[in-house]
Design a protein around this motif. Structure first.
Motif, PDB file in Angstrom:
ATOM      1  N   ILE A   1       0.783   8.212 -24.538  1.00 34.68           N
ATOM      2  CA  ILE A   1       1.431   9.502 -24.317  1.00 34.68           C
ATOM      3  C   ILE A   1       0.484  10.671 -24.550  1.00 34.68           C
ATOM      4  N   HIS A   2      -0.688  10.417 -25.104  1.00 39.14           N
ATOM      5  CA  HIS A   2      -1.693  11.472 -25.284  1.00 39.14           C
ATOM      6  C   HIS A   2      -2.879  11.303 -24.331  1.00 39.14           C
ATOM      7  N   THR A   3      -2.738  10.445 -23.328  1.00 40.54           N
ATOM      8  CA  THR A   3      -3.815  10.198 -22.377  1.00 40.54           C
ATOM      9  C   THR A   3      -3.355  10.647 -20.995  1.00 40.54           C
ATOM     10  N   ARG A   4      -4.172  11.447 -20.319  1.00 41.64           N
ATOM     11  CA  ARG A   4      -3.771  12.018 -19.034  1.00 41.64           C
ATOM     12  C   ARG A   4      -3.630  10.943 -17.961  1.00 41.64           C
ATOM     13  N   TRP A   5      -4.604  10.067 -17.836  1.00 41.55           N
ATOM     14  CA  TRP A   5      -4.570   8.973 -16.870  1.00 41.55           C
ATOM     15  C   TRP A   5      -4.820   7.671 -17.632  1.00 41.55           C
TER      16      TRP A   5
ATOM     17  N   LEU B   1       6.118  17.148  -9.390  1.00 35.69           N
ATOM     18  CA  LEU B   1       6.668  15.847  -9.017  1.00 35.69           C
ATOM     19  C   LEU B   1       7.904  15.506  -9.830  1.00 35.69           C
ATOM     20  N   LEU B   2       7.818  15.674 -11.153  1.00 33.52           N
ATOM     21  CA  LEU B   2       8.899  15.223 -12.023  1.00 33.52           C
ATOM     22  C   LEU B   2      10.070  16.201 -12.070  1.00 33.52           C
ATOM     23  N   ARG B   3       9.810  17.497 -11.894  1.00 29.61           N
ATOM     24  CA  ARG B   3      10.897  18.476 -11.992  1.00 29.61           C
ATOM     25  C   ARG B   3      11.562  18.751 -10.658  1.00 29.61           C
ATOM     26  N   TRP B   4      10.791  18.747  -9.573  1.00 34.57           N
ATOM     27  CA  TRP B   4      11.323  19.174  -8.291  1.00 34.57           C
ATOM     28  C   TRP B   4      11.491  18.046  -7.289  1.00 34.57           C
ATOM     29  N   LEU B   5      10.660  17.036  -7.343  1.00 34.58           N
ATOM     30  CA  LEU B   5      10.740  15.963  -6.360  1.00 34.58           C
ATOM     31  C   LEU B   5      11.470  14.727  -6.880  1.00 34.58           C
ATOM     32  N   ASP B   6      11.348  14.448  -8.159  1.00 34.43           N
ATOM     33  CA  ASP B   6      11.950  13.220  -8.686  1.00 34.43           C
ATOM     34  C   ASP B   6      13.479  13.257  -8.717  1.00 34.43           C
ATOM     35  N   PRO B   7      14.147  14.344  -9.126  1.00 31.80           N
ATOM     36  CA  PRO B   7      15.619  14.337  -9.081  1.00 31.80           C
ATOM     37  C   PRO B   7      16.191  14.120  -7.674  1.00 31.80           C
ATOM     38  N   PRO B   8      15.701  14.810  -6.619  1.00 32.93           N
ATOM     39  CA  PRO B   8      16.198  14.466  -5.277  1.00 32.93           C
ATOM     40  C   PRO B   8      15.865  13.030  -4.874  1.00 32.93           C
ATOM     41  N   ALA B   9      14.733  12.502  -5.358  1.00 35.68           N
ATOM     42  CA  ALA B   9      14.390  11.113  -5.056  1.00 35.68           C
ATOM     43  C   ALA B   9      15.412  10.148  -5.655  1.00 35.68           C
TER      44      ALA B   9
ATOM     45  N   ALA C   1       0.605  14.842  -1.281  1.00 40.80           N
ATOM     46  CA  ALA C   1      -0.197  16.001  -1.692  1.00 40.80           C
ATOM     47  C   ALA C   1      -0.364  16.027  -3.206  1.00 40.80           C
ATOM     48  N   ILE C   2       0.687  15.652  -3.935  1.00 38.33           N
ATOM     49  CA  ILE C   2       0.592  15.576  -5.392  1.00 38.33           C
ATOM     50  C   ILE C   2      -0.446  14.538  -5.798  1.00 38.33           C
ATOM     51  N   MET C   3      -0.443  13.393  -5.123  1.00 32.76           N
ATOM     52  CA  MET C   3      -1.402  12.338  -5.457  1.00 32.76           C
ATOM     53  C   MET C   3      -2.834  12.761  -5.156  1.00 32.76           C
ATOM     54  N   LEU C   4      -3.023  13.573  -4.121  1.00 32.60           N
ATOM     55  CA  LEU C   4      -4.373  14.066  -3.828  1.00 32.60           C
ATOM     56  C   LEU C   4      -4.890  14.961  -4.954  1.00 32.60           C
ATOM     57  N   VAL C   5      -4.016  15.808  -5.475  1.00 31.57           N
ATOM     58  CA  VAL C   5      -4.420  16.652  -6.607  1.00 31.57           C
ATOM     59  C   VAL C   5      -4.747  15.793  -7.819  1.00 31.57           C
TER      60      VAL C   5
ATOM     61  N   ALA D   1       0.826  -1.212   0.000  1.00 28.57           N
ATOM     62  CA  ALA D   1       0.000   0.000   0.000  1.00 28.57           C
ATOM     63  C   ALA D   1       0.857   1.257   0.000  1.00 28.57           C
ATOM     64  N   SER D   2       1.965   1.234   0.741  1.00 27.85           N
ATOM     65  CA  SER D   2       2.830   2.405   0.834  1.00 27.85           C
ATOM     66  C   SER D   2       3.455   2.750  -0.510  1.00 27.85           C
ATOM     67  N   ILE D   3       3.860   1.730  -1.273  1.00 23.41           N
ATOM     68  CA  ILE D   3       4.545   1.984  -2.547  1.00 23.41           C
ATOM     69  C   ILE D   3       3.555   2.310  -3.656  1.00 23.41           C
ATOM     70  N   ILE D   4       2.488   1.529  -3.756  1.00 24.05           N
ATOM     71  CA  ILE D   4       1.568   1.663  -4.889  1.00 24.05           C
ATOM     72  C   ILE D   4       0.797   2.980  -4.844  1.00 24.05           C
ATOM     73  N   SER D   5       0.487   3.470  -3.646  1.00 25.85           N
ATOM     74  CA  SER D   5      -0.375   4.648  -3.542  1.00 25.85           C
ATOM     75  C   SER D   5       0.228   5.887  -4.203  1.00 25.85           C
ATOM     76  N   ASP D   6       1.551   5.972  -4.278  1.00 20.14           N
ATOM     77  CA  ASP D   6       2.174   7.137  -4.894  1.00 20.14           C
ATOM     78  C   ASP D   6       2.516   6.922  -6.356  1.00 20.14           C
ATOM     79  N   GLY D   7       2.028   5.843  -6.952  1.00 21.37           N
ATOM     80  CA  GLY D   7       2.338   5.594  -8.346  1.00 21.37           C
ATOM     81  C   GLY D   7       1.156   5.365  -9.250  1.00 21.37           C
ATOM     82  N   LEU D   8      -0.041   5.342  -8.700  1.00 15.94           N
ATOM     83  CA  LEU D   8      -1.198   4.959  -9.500  1.00 15.94           C
ATOM     84  C   LEU D   8      -1.496   5.940 -10.618  1.00 15.94           C
ATOM     85  N   PHE D   9      -1.374   7.242 -10.345  1.00 12.74           N
ATOM     86  CA  PHE D   9      -1.831   8.221 -11.327  1.00 12.74           C
ATOM     87  C   PHE D   9      -0.721   8.668 -12.270  1.00 12.74           C
ATOM     88  N   ILE D  10       0.514   8.383 -11.941  1.00 12.01           N
ATOM     89  CA  ILE D  10       1.614   8.713 -12.845  1.00 12.01           C
ATOM     90  C   ILE D  10       1.949   7.512 -13.723  1.00 12.01           C
ATOM     91  N   TRP D  11       1.595   6.361 -13.275  1.00 11.60           N
ATOM     92  CA  TRP D  11       1.944   5.101 -13.944  1.00 11.60           C
ATOM     93  C   TRP D  11       1.017   4.843 -15.118  1.00 11.60           C
TER      94      TRP D  11
END
Length: 380
Positions: free
Chosen positions: A234-238, A321-329, A87-91, A17-27
């Protein structure tokens, strides 16, 4: 009071649950954008990294103040990033719901009660939050299995599931770095939850938790890629939600579409993941700073609401997420692997040092007279 420790199977559900919850909408949109049809190779490399990390994580807390403080620093950094990604996933979640299902409902009317329920569930006493997660996650996996089984009827593009004949390493490595945000919860979740178990988690158990997560995300990738293809993804938002929402059933069935199941599964799954993250942050705060630990859930809930309402759109959230959080991740994941390797080498050397046999001291020979000195006659 801590209460009775949770069982080993609950550990698997909590980590998943911890891992999947932050990847559902970007995946899997952004890895396909970078690597195209070779995205599965990037997924394979990321899976191998996660398996290696699970093997290196010790079953018991580190010994010595230096290692304890070092791991605590990594856990604080990881949880800070995870709570921001939540917070990103909530949006993303409520942007999806407004797009597909609740068109005219303002975001605050969906966000505020949802986050409040998560906050109340995470502060329950003893191991109640863990047991709630362990109860609902397997049920969600079962429901997801039914939905995925129905959605696989839309898979028609089998060729795109194979790597492209032209394999370029650089885009694959870039796609692996895109997955950095998914790797942050792996280590910190296993380290913090292991103290809540009735017995330390064995390597097989840690591998099972990663294997279940990898299997689920891989199935989602196969479904969306096979149903839509790389050009449509690549042309679909989710893309995952889009694939599920367009599954139609027989008109004699009680549902013509599985959209209601998708809404229930997505909202519940994200909520369970956020409960795990908030509970882990509270545990870490209580262990190090117990006097102020009660304020953390309130501060996090307020932060989620402010960020959830302040970020203008899901597109902006993904960009953050991709510009500011992913590189430090990515940097964190590399440093965490180096830390675990170093700690493992130190443990191995200490273990060998303890096993080395101790040679007894040689006894001095006993003599009745004076000890002769080389080159001298004792009688002269």
């Amino acid at each position: 009071m801590k209460g009775t420790g949770i069982n080993s199977l609950a550990f698997v559900w909590i980590v998943a649950a911890s891992i999947i919850s932050d990847g559902l909408f970007i995946w899997p949109l952004h890895i396909v954008l970078v690597a195209g049809q070779n995205a599965e190779l990037a997924i394979l490399f990321a899976d191998l990294w996660a398996m290696a990390l699970a093997l290196l994580i010790p079953s018991t807390p580190p010994r010595g103040p230096f290692w304890r403080w070092l791991f605590t620093g990594f856990d604080i950094a990881a949880l800070t990033a995870i709570l921001a990604m939540d917070a990103i996933m909530l949006v993303e979640l409520f942007g999806m719901m407004q797009t597909f299902y609740y068109f005219n409902t303002p975001r605050w009317a969906l966000l505020v009660p949802y986050v409040a329920v998560i906050g109340m569930a995470s502060v329950r006493r003893n191991n109640v939050p863990w047991r709630v997660v362990a109860l609902w996650v397997p049920l969600l996996f079962l429901a997801a299995g039914v939905i995925i089984g129905l959605a696989f009827t839309t898979v028609h593009n089998g060729r795109v599931l194979l790597p492209n004949s032209d394999i370029t390493l650089l885009p694959i490595l870039r796609a692996v770095t895109v997955l950095g945000y998914l790797g942050v919860p792996v280590g910190v979740t296993m380290r913090l939850v292991r103290g809540e178990l009735a017995e330390p988690p064995k390597r097989l158990l840690r591998m099972a938790a990663i294997g279940l997560t990898v299997l689920f995300l891989t199935v989602l990738y196969v479904l969306t890629m096979g149903a839509l293809g790389p050009d449509a993804i690549i042309h679909t938002r989710w893309p995952v939600v889009f694939a599920f929402d367009h599954v139609t059933l027989d008109s004699t069935f009680f549902l013509s579409r599985v959209g209601i199941l998708v809404v229930f599964s997505w909202t519940t799954g994200i909520a369970l993941g956020l409960i795990v993250h908030l509970r882990m942050a509270s545990l870490l705060m209580a262990r190090r700073w117990p006097k102020t630990s009660g304020l953390l859930p309130v501060a996090v809930i307020i932060g989620w609401m402010v960020m959830g309402l302040g970020i203008s759109s899901p597109q902006t959230a993904s960009s953050i997420l991709l510009r500011w959080l992913d590189p430090p991740a990515d940097g964190y994941c590399a440093a965490e692997m180096a830390l675990l390797l170093g700690y493992g080498i130190v443990r191995l050397l200490r273990r060998r040092e303890r096993k080395r046999p101790v040679r007894p001291f040689a006894e001095r020979p006993r003599t009745n007279g004076p000890i002769p000195v080389s080159g001298l006659d004792p009688h002269t």
